[in-house]
Design a protein around this motif. Sequence first.
Motif, mmCIF file in Angstrom:
data_model
loop_
_atom_site.group_PDB
_atom_site.id
_atom_site.type_symbol
_atom_site.label_atom_id
_atom_site.label_comp_id
_atom_site.label_asym_id
_atom_site.label_seq_id
_atom_site.Cartn_x
_atom_site.Cartn_y
_atom_site.Cartn_z
ATOM 1 N N PRO B 25 0.812 -1.226 0.000
ATOM 2 C CA PRO B 25 0.000 0.000 0.000
ATOM 3 C C PRO B 25 0.846 1.278 0.000
ATOM 4 O O PRO B 25 0.466 2.274 -0.623
ATOM 5 N N ALA B 26 2.007 1.264 0.669
ATOM 6 C CA ALA B 26 2.838 2.471 0.705
ATOM 7 C C ALA B 26 3.329 2.834 -0.699
ATOM 8 O O ALA B 26 3.442 4.004 -1.045
ATOM 9 N N LYS B 27 3.586 1.815 -1.519
ATOM 10 C CA LYS B 27 4.059 2.084 -2.878
ATOM 11 C C LYS B 27 2.931 2.632 -3.749
ATOM 12 O O LYS B 27 3.145 3.520 -4.577
ATOM 13 N N GLN B 29 0.365 4.358 -2.585
ATOM 14 C CA GLN B 29 0.161 5.746 -2.146
ATOM 15 C C GLN B 29 1.285 6.652 -2.640
ATOM 16 O O GLN B 29 1.073 7.836 -2.879
ATOM 17 N N GLY B 30 2.481 6.096 -2.828
ATOM 18 C CA GLY B 30 3.582 6.872 -3.414
ATOM 19 C C GLY B 30 3.263 7.319 -4.829
ATOM 20 O O GLY B 30 3.677 8.391 -5.269
ATOM 21 N N PHE B 31 2.469 6.490 -5.555
ATOM 22 C CA PHE B 31 2.013 6.885 -6.890
ATOM 23 C C PHE B 31 0.915 7.943 -6.796
ATOM 24 O O PHE B 31 0.863 8.879 -7.596
ATOM 25 N N LEU B 32 0.024 7.780 -5.795
ATOM 26 C CA LEU B 32 -1.121 8.692 -5.684
ATOM 27 C C LEU B 32 -0.718 10.053 -5.103
ATOM 28 O O LEU B 32 -1.492 11.006 -5.148
ATOM 29 N N ASP B 33 0.502 10.147 -4.554
ATOM 30 C CA ASP B 33 0.959 11.393 -3.926
ATOM 31 C C ASP B 33 1.706 12.266 -4.930
ATOM 32 O O ASP B 33 2.930 12.365 -4.916
ATOM 33 N N LEU B 34 0.934 12.931 -5.787
ATOM 34 C CA LEU B 34 1.542 13.747 -6.850
ATOM 35 C C LEU B 34 2.320 14.927 -6.291
ATOM 36 O O LEU B 34 3.309 15.371 -6.869
ATOM 37 N N GLY B 36 3.918 15.062 -3.418
ATOM 38 C CA GLY B 36 5.084 14.679 -2.625
ATOM 39 C C GLY B 36 6.188 14.151 -3.518
ATOM 40 O O GLY B 36 6.334 14.581 -4.661
ATOM 41 N N ALA B 37 6.992 13.229 -2.983
ATOM 42 C CA ALA B 37 8.009 12.565 -3.794
ATOM 43 C C ALA B 37 7.303 11.469 -4.582
ATOM 44 O O ALA B 37 6.918 10.442 -4.037
ATOM 45 N N TRP B 38 7.098 11.713 -5.879
ATOM 46 C CA TRP B 38 6.220 10.883 -6.690
ATOM 47 C C TRP B 38 6.927 9.632 -7.204
ATOM 48 O O TRP B 38 8.035 9.715 -7.737
ATOM 49 N N ASP B 39 6.250 8.475 -7.051
ATOM 50 C CA ASP B 39 6.762 7.201 -7.563
ATOM 51 C C ASP B 39 5.883 6.756 -8.734
ATOM 52 O O ASP B 39 4.775 6.277 -8.527
ATOM 53 N N PRO B 40 6.354 6.918 -9.990
ATOM 54 C CA PRO B 40 5.510 6.625 -11.159
ATOM 55 C C PRO B 40 5.324 5.129 -11.446
ATOM 56 O O PRO B 40 4.692 4.780 -12.445
#
Lengths: 144, 145
Positions: B25-27, B29-34, B36-40
Amino acid sequence: MTIDWNAFTPWSALGGGLLIGIGVAMLLLVDGRIAGISGVVGGLLRPRAGDVGWRIAFVAGLVVAPLVAALAGQSMVPNIDASFVIVALAGVAVGIGTRYGAGCTSGHGICGVARLSPRSLVATATFMAAGFATVFIVRHVLGA
Amino acid sequence: MATITPFLAGLVFGIGLIVSRMADPAKVQGFLDLAGAWDPSLAFVMAGALVVAAPAFAIARRRRVSIMRMPIALPASRDVDRRLVAGSTLFGIGWGLAGFCPAPALVVLGMGNPKAVAFVAAMLAGMAVFEWREQRRAIVGAVAD
């Protein structure tokens, strides 16, 4: 927008995505069914004769995947930041929302987008936007 | 009908979620957090899945039955209505809050994770609410007819 280059894993993402696509293609071409997980699970709550076994089998495949993946040397630890209360509220929202919206990330986001269904394109844009907005509010407005 | 092939399809799908780390889930949310530090990464998962799924659906469209002689039933509905948009909005809110959507939650349930157990139980309860309301709607509709 800043890209988190340390977290970004393009190759494993693409490889895992290909496997997901293969799972979708198998269920579609071998069994004639759509791998929309909310629909597969939701159908179990409205059981019809001859329409139960494949659903349970597909879900069982998902549930034992961590075990089989670990045997193949693939493991990962899930990090769940949300509290139990938030997780439960999110679960209810996902349960109601995916059934009224007739699909989730797999059914609309992969299967529906793959066949360019207008409904699925709208649904995918909608749940992506709602997801972006929710994380923005939780992390940058409420500061959780 | 045979259940071994749907089982294998679910297994391959689930392993794909683990390899791509979309069961974290953290990964997600990393995509959904535009902001913040974004994970594409999630976009690459979808691209990989579509590369295989799109030709599979193109083949399915031209066939009436599957390899196992099962009817191929593609969704016929084409209406973009309020239910679709409202439901998808509610789903997106839940997805953002926990970082779980249905398939990853079932995979993490298989890891014996207590929060995934709570999520899946709550999700089933939500789906049961939908079924109950739909049945009531059908009864009320039948009476009105």
